[in-house]
Design a protein around this motif. Structure first.
Motif, short mmCIF file in Angstrom:
data_model
loop_
_atom_site.label_atom_id
_atom_site.label_comp_id
_atom_site.label_asym_id
_atom_site.label_seq_id
_atom_site.Cartn_x
_atom_site.Cartn_y
_atom_site.Cartn_z
N LYS A 257 2.48 16.39 -6.97
CA LYS A 257 0.93 16.24 -7.05
C LYS A 257 0.48 14.87 -7.55
O LYS A 257 -0.74 14.67 -7.76
CB LYS A 257 0.17 17.33 -7.80
N LEU A 258 1.24 14.21 -8.24
CA LEU A 258 0.83 12.90 -8.89
C LEU A 258 0.67 11.63 -8.13
O LEU A 258 0.35 10.69 -8.42
CB LEU A 258 2.13 12.57 -9.94
N TRP A 259 1.29 11.70 -6.75
CA TRP A 259 1.20 10.79 -5.95
C TRP A 259 0.84 11.09 -4.66
O TRP A 259 1.04 12.35 -4.08
CB TRP A 259 2.41 9.70 -5.81
N SER A 260 0.19 10.30 -3.49
CA SER A 260 -0.19 10.83 -2.42
C SER A 260 -0.45 9.51 -1.45
O SER A 260 -0.12 8.32 -1.92
CB SER A 260 -1.70 11.27 -2.53
N VAL A 261 -0.52 9.90 -0.24
CA VAL A 261 -0.63 8.72 0.76
C VAL A 261 -2.08 8.87 1.41
O VAL A 261 -2.59 10.11 1.83
CB VAL A 261 0.29 8.83 1.96
N ARG A 262 -2.72 7.72 1.60
CA ARG A 262 -4.01 7.70 2.00
C ARG A 262 -5.24 8.22 1.22
O ARG A 262 -6.52 8.44 1.79
CB ARG A 262 -4.30 8.10 3.45
N ARG A 263 -5.07 8.75 0.12
CA ARG A 263 -5.96 9.06 -0.59
C ARG A 263 -5.76 8.82 -2.27
O ARG A 263 -4.60 8.52 -2.66
CB ARG A 263 -6.27 10.72 -0.61
N TRP A 264 -6.77 8.81 -3.22
CA TRP A 264 -6.77 8.36 -4.38
C TRP A 264 -5.67 9.07 -5.36
O TRP A 264 -5.80 10.92 -4.87
CB TRP A 264 -7.99 8.35 -5.06
N ASN A 265 -4.86 8.94 -6.20
CA ASN A 265 -4.09 9.53 -6.93
C ASN A 265 -3.56 8.65 -8.07
O ASN A 265 -3.97 7.43 -8.03
CB ASN A 265 -2.97 10.36 -6.00
N ILE A 266 -2.85 9.22 -8.92
CA ILE A 266 -2.33 8.41 -9.96
C ILE A 266 -1.53 7.18 -9.35
O ILE A 266 -1.66 5.77 -9.66
CB ILE A 266 -1.50 9.21 -11.19
N LEU A 267 -0.38 7.57 -8.40
CA LEU A 267 0.35 6.84 -7.66
C LEU A 267 0.00 6.78 -6.15
O LEU A 267 -0.42 8.21 -5.61
CB LEU A 267 1.67 6.77 -7.74
N SER A 268 -0.63 6.12 -5.38
CA SER A 268 -0.92 6.18 -3.98
C SER A 268 -0.31 4.91 -3.11
O SER A 268 -0.18 3.81 -3.43
CB SER A 268 -2.41 6.41 -3.59
N ILE A 269 0.23 5.13 -1.89
CA ILE A 269 0.26 4.31 -0.61
C ILE A 269 -0.63 4.59 0.30
O ILE A 269 -0.97 5.63 0.67
CB ILE A 269 1.83 4.74 -0.34
N LYS A 270 -1.22 3.34 0.76
CA LYS A 270 -2.02 3.32 1.85
C LYS A 270 -1.51 2.29 2.72
O LYS A 270 -1.13 1.04 2.46
CB LYS A 270 -3.38 2.69 1.18
N PRO A 271 -1.42 2.93 3.86
CA PRO A 271 -0.32 1.94 5.05
C PRO A 271 -1.43 0.75 5.41
O PRO A 271 -0.75 -0.34 5.65
CB PRO A 271 -0.48 3.13 6.12
N ASP A 272 -2.53 0.92 5.24
CA ASP A 272 -3.42 -0.49 5.32
C ASP A 272 -3.11 -1.76 4.32
O ASP A 272 -3.78 -2.75 4.47
CB ASP A 272 -4.78 -0.20 5.38
N ASP A 273 -2.36 -1.28 3.23
CA ASP A 273 -2.00 -2.50 2.33
C ASP A 273 -0.90 -3.13 2.76
O ASP A 273 -0.55 -4.29 2.03
CB ASP A 273 -1.74 -1.73 0.74
N PHE A 274 -0.26 -2.87 3.64
CA PHE A 274 1.22 -3.53 4.24
C PHE A 274 1.12 -4.11 5.58
O PHE A 274 0.39 -3.82 6.23
CB PHE A 274 2.14 -2.45 4.40
N LEU A 275 1.40 -5.47 5.44
CA LEU A 275 1.51 -6.48 6.59
C LEU A 275 -0.01 -6.28 7.29
O LEU A 275 -0.05 -6.19 8.51
CB LEU A 275 2.37 -6.02 7.59
N THR A 276 -1.04 -6.72 6.49
CA THR A 276 -2.41 -6.54 6.92
C THR A 276 -2.59 -7.35 8.18
O THR A 276 -3.68 -7.07 9.04
CB THR A 276 -3.49 -6.76 5.98
N MET A 277 -1.89 -8.08 8.62
CA MET A 277 -2.10 -9.27 9.85
C MET A 277 -1.84 -8.42 11.03
O MET A 277 -1.81 -8.84 12.35
CB MET A 277 -1.44 -10.51 9.86
N TYR A 278 -1.03 -7.35 10.97
CA TYR A 278 -0.39 -6.51 12.22
C TYR A 278 -1.29 -5.12 12.22
O TYR A 278 -1.85 -4.73 11.21
CB TYR A 278 0.93 -6.24 12.19
#
Length: 106
Positions: free
Chosen positions: A47-68
């Motif tokens: 519950k401390l991290w997530s993908v595509r939504r706010w959390n203590i730790l989060s991964i957003k796919p749009d943060d990576f290799l933004t030119m692609y």
């Protein structure tokens, strides 16, 4: 081969400058080493991290290799093709070493 799809990778960052004014600092960062094909599944286990939504730790796919465009895996494959002129096979595992967002900041 890494047997887990997600791991922590601690790192110590050091910086020193001598000119125009002497300055130095050290910082410890924790990177995530993850399989982009399984990151959404892994995020459901904590519950401390997530993908595509706010959390203590989060991964957003749009943060990576933004030119692609596309998923993280598709973006990595496009970058490999463009920069190494090499086609990554579909059955190869891809791993990403990246800093997650902390409290929404990257």
């Amino acid at each position: 081969m890494l047997w887990t799809s997600l791991a922590r990778a601690p790192a110590k960052i050091r910086h020193r400058r001598y000119s125009p004014k002497s300055h130095a600092f050290e910082s410890e960062l924790t990177y995530l080493w993850f399989n982009p094909d399984q990151i959404e599944h892994d995020a459901q286990t904590c519950k401390l991290w997530s993908v595509r939504r706010w959390n203590i730790l989060s991964i957003k796919p749009d943060d990576f290799l933004t030119m692609y465009s596309g998923s993280i895996r598709e973006r990595v494959k496009k970058a490999i093709l463009e920069h190494a002129n090499f086609v990554a096979r579909a059955d190869w595992e891809i791993r990403v070493l990246a800093l997650p967002r902390y409290f929404g900041f990257r």
